[in-house]
Design a protein around this motif. Structure first.
Motif, PDB file in Angstrom:
ATOM      1  N   GLU A  64       0.812  -1.216   0.000  1.00  0.00           N
ATOM      2  CA  GLU A  64       0.000   0.000   0.000  1.00  0.00           C
ATOM      3  C   GLU A  64       0.848   1.270   0.000  1.00  0.00           C
ATOM      4  OE1 GLU A  64      -3.825  -1.359   2.591  1.00  0.00           O
ATOM      5  OE2 GLU A  64      -1.951  -1.029   3.698  1.00  0.00           O
ATOM      6  N   PHE A  65       2.132   1.166  -0.344  1.00  0.00           N
ATOM      7  CA  PHE A  65       3.017   2.324  -0.308  1.00  0.00           C
ATOM      8  C   PHE A  65       2.604   3.412  -1.293  1.00  0.00           C
ATOM      9  CE2 PHE A  65       7.108   0.348   1.640  1.00  0.00           C
ATOM     10  CZ  PHE A  65       6.471   0.319   2.863  1.00  0.00           C
ATOM     11  N   ASP A  66       1.791   3.094  -2.267  1.00  0.00           N
ATOM     12  CA  ASP A  66       1.335   4.131  -3.190  1.00  0.00           C
ATOM     13  C   ASP A  66       0.353   5.091  -2.515  1.00  0.00           C
ATOM     14  OD1 ASP A  66      -0.487   2.037  -2.977  1.00  0.00           O
ATOM     15  OD2 ASP A  66      -1.316   2.367  -4.980  1.00  0.00           O
ATOM     16  N   ARG A  67      -0.172   4.743  -1.347  1.00  0.00           N
ATOM     17  CA  ARG A  67      -1.106   5.599  -0.605  1.00  0.00           C
ATOM     18  C   ARG A  67      -0.428   6.391   0.509  1.00  0.00           C
ATOM     19  NH1 ARG A  67      -5.432   1.884   1.813  1.00  0.00           N
ATOM     20  NH2 ARG A  67      -4.672   3.256   3.411  1.00  0.00           N
ATOM     21  N   LEU A  68       0.877   6.416   0.558  1.00  0.00           N
ATOM     22  CA  LEU A  68       1.572   7.083   1.658  1.00  0.00           C
ATOM     23  C   LEU A  68       1.342   8.591   1.683  1.00  0.00           C
ATOM     24  CD1 LEU A  68       4.973   5.204   1.844  1.00  0.00           C
ATOM     25  CD2 LEU A  68       3.008   5.020   3.368  1.00  0.00           C
ATOM     26  N   GLY A  69       0.894   9.166   0.602  1.00  0.00           N
ATOM     27  CA  GLY A  69       0.599  10.592   0.571  1.00  0.00           C
ATOM     28  C   GLY A  69      -0.546  10.987   1.481  1.00  0.00           C
ATOM     29  N   GLU A  86      10.503  -1.997  -6.031  1.00  0.00           N
ATOM     30  CA  GLU A  86       9.476  -1.020  -6.397  1.00  0.00           C
ATOM     31  C   GLU A  86       8.863  -0.389  -5.154  1.00  0.00           C
ATOM     32  OE1 GLU A  86       9.278  -4.274  -7.580  1.00  0.00           O
ATOM     33  OE2 GLU A  86      10.228  -3.834  -9.511  1.00  0.00           O
ATOM     34  N   GLU A  87       8.605  -1.197  -4.123  1.00  0.00           N
ATOM     35  CA  GLU A  87       8.042  -0.674  -2.876  1.00  0.00           C
ATOM     36  C   GLU A  87       9.044   0.250  -2.188  1.00  0.00           C
ATOM     37  OE1 GLU A  87       5.196  -4.533  -1.911  1.00  0.00           O
ATOM     38  OE2 GLU A  87       7.220  -4.418  -1.082  1.00  0.00           O
ATOM     39  N   ARG A  88      10.317  -0.132  -2.202  1.00  0.00           N
ATOM     40  CA  ARG A  88      11.365   0.711  -1.612  1.00  0.00           C
ATOM     41  C   ARG A  88      11.461   2.035  -2.371  1.00  0.00           C
ATOM     42  NH1 ARG A  88      15.258  -2.612  -2.137  1.00  0.00           N
ATOM     43  NH2 ARG A  88      14.877  -3.685  -0.177  1.00  0.00           N
ATOM     44  N   ALA A  89      11.363   1.976  -3.686  1.00  0.00           N
ATOM     45  CA  ALA A  89      11.426   3.199  -4.494  1.00  0.00           C
ATOM     46  C   ALA A  89      10.218   4.096  -4.221  1.00  0.00           C
ATOM     47  CB  ALA A  89      11.492   2.840  -5.976  1.00  0.00           C
ATOM     48  N   ALA A  90       9.032   3.507  -4.040  1.00  0.00           N
ATOM     49  CA  ALA A  90       7.841   4.303  -3.723  1.00  0.00           C
ATOM     50  C   ALA A  90       7.996   4.979  -2.368  1.00  0.00           C
ATOM     51  CB  ALA A  90       6.594   3.419  -3.738  1.00  0.00           C
TER      52      ALA A  90
END
Length: 133
Positions: A64-69, A86-90
């Motif tokens: 769910e790292f794309d929702r960290l905003g 990819e998760e680390r980069a996000a």
């Protein structure tokens, strides 16, 4: 001409409402803290110790790292954390955009992402290592 004046006032009122909502969300809304890779018992103790209604705690999975905003702070337990590149980069992109990210006990140096200043880092690590409430 008389028909344009109510439309202008409606636009001014709408703009004032939108600016008010933006100001509320930026300065006065609840503080949202995301916890990544924390045990349920630890999160339960932290949640019980939280007596402030304007602090919201959430457990976030690496997928769910794309929702960290949506969060103001991300606290990540690095011990045993397995995330993809990819998760680390996000996560790193979110930290680069200004999100406060603090990683504790990282066993993999690549996962140790910290974007907080040293004073904040020391205070948060002291709180998290305090044990109990």
């Amino acid at each position: 001409m008389k028909q344009k004046i109510p439309i202008i006032w409606a636009g001014v009122i709408l703009l004032a409402v939108l600016l008010g909502v933006a100001a509320w969300n930026h300065w006065f809304s609840a503080t949202r803290i995301a916890f990544v890779n924390y045990q349920a018992t630890t999160l339960g103790q932290i949640a019980r110790a939280n007596d402030h209604a304007r602090i919201r705690l959430a457990s976030v999975e690496p997928s769910e790292f794309d929702r960290l905003g949506h969060y103001d702070v991300v606290l990540m337990n690095g011990m045993g954390l397995r995330i993809t590149a990819e998760e680390r980069a996000a996560l790193q992109r979110a930290a680069d955009r200004g999100l406060t990210v603090i990683t504790t006990m990282a066993t993999n140096p690549a996962n140790e992402i910290i974007s907080a200043d040293s004073a904040t880092l020391a205070a948060v690590k002291g709180y998290l290592s305090g044990g109990g409430r």
